[in-house]
Design an enzyme around this catalytic site. Sequence first.
Site, PDB file in Angstrom:
ATOM      1  N   LYS A   1     -97.329 -55.783 -43.432  1.00 39.30           N
ATOM      2  CA  LYS A   1     -97.912 -54.443 -43.529  1.00 39.30           C
ATOM      3  C   LYS A   1     -99.434 -54.505 -43.467  1.00 39.30           C
ATOM      4  O   LYS A   1    -100.065 -53.762 -42.712  1.00 39.30           O
ATOM      5  CB  LYS A   1     -97.463 -53.782 -44.832  1.00 39.30           C
ATOM      6  CG  LYS A   1     -98.236 -52.511 -45.240  1.00 39.30           C
ATOM      7  CD  LYS A   1     -97.938 -51.325 -44.338  1.00 39.30           C
ATOM      8  CE  LYS A   1     -98.720 -50.080 -44.772  1.00 39.30           C
ATOM      9  NZ  LYS A   1     -98.218 -49.468 -46.003  1.00 39.30           N
TER      10      LYS A   1
ATOM     11  N   SER B   1    -104.893 -43.162 -43.062  1.00 41.60           N
ATOM     12  CA  SER B   1    -105.255 -42.403 -44.257  1.00 41.60           C
ATOM     13  C   SER B   1    -106.707 -42.674 -44.645  1.00 41.60           C
ATOM     14  O   SER B   1    -107.398 -41.778 -45.163  1.00 41.60           O
ATOM     15  CB  SER B   1    -104.312 -42.753 -45.415  1.00 41.60           C
ATOM     16  OG  SER B   1    -104.344 -44.139 -45.686  1.00 41.60           O
TER      17      SER B   1
ATOM     18  N   GLU C   1    -110.033 -46.704 -49.560  1.00 39.32           N
ATOM     19  CA  GLU C   1    -109.312 -47.876 -50.053  1.00 39.32           C
ATOM     20  C   GLU C   1    -109.855 -49.152 -49.404  1.00 39.32           C
ATOM     21  O   GLU C   1    -109.103 -50.060 -49.070  1.00 39.32           O
ATOM     22  CB  GLU C   1    -107.818 -47.754 -49.745  1.00 39.32           C
ATOM     23  CG  GLU C   1    -107.083 -46.707 -50.539  1.00 39.32           C
ATOM     24  CD  GLU C   1    -105.601 -46.745 -50.254  1.00 39.32           C
ATOM     25  OE1 GLU C   1    -104.829 -47.118 -51.140  1.00 39.32           O
ATOM     26  OE2 GLU C   1    -105.223 -46.395 -49.117  1.00 39.32           O
TER      27      GLU C   1
END
Length: 255
Positions: free
Chosen positions: A146, A212, A224
Amino acid sequence: MSRVRTRQGRRDGCRPTELRGTHRAPSRIRRQRRRLSTVPCDGGRAAALHRIPAHHLDGGLLLPLLNGVEHVAALRDRYGAQRVVPAVIRVESTRSAPGVIEHGSPFTEIDLAGPQDRLAELAALLTSAGAETRVLADESTVLWTKLAFLAPFALLTTRYQLPIGDIRTERREELAALVEETAAVGRACGAQTDATQILARYDAFPAGSRSSMQRDAKAGRPLELDAIGGALLRAAERHGIRVPHVALLVRELTC
């Protein structure tokens, strides 16, 4: 696109609205709402940890669908290794307003890491709710596959404020270099990360998709960057792997 209004969901179950119509979460999910609870991370990981005292799990499982790889150790320290299920989710979604989640991708996929016999029931429950869920034995591969996809996606779309379709054509060489770097770090961490497979996934991704992180940057929200780029840099340093493209993008986005 779908919208899930959480307050109404508590009363009536989730009602995601898509172009194909309105759907309600399966009755099995509504009957087991007490078994499936969500905790937002609006105030960061520390705030989320504070919302769930360890004794509240009462033998249940904690399923963190967070970006990055470093959160799993922190959760295990607080809740115990047997209660934490390392997992990743692949979906394009964004919170457009309090209680409103917009789902823009044609898929929602979850990978759980752990024994099949322990997680099969949870996987079936999530699949019945519309999230195609697999149980895989290799935790490192689940988390790093991921991140090896997400880090180039997030860093490049945010740096250039372009959707993935433009990135994979206009910035193809840079994308490929980033994927090679992140896949190499993943392999050093014990994962089976394959740069060719990751690039192929980019080519199959909807061209208009945005990360995002890119949406957060546009909205002026905190990024993030440490959980994604920072974690990657720290792992690369531990294993002595050069990641110049990752380092440059993290520096540019930090400024």
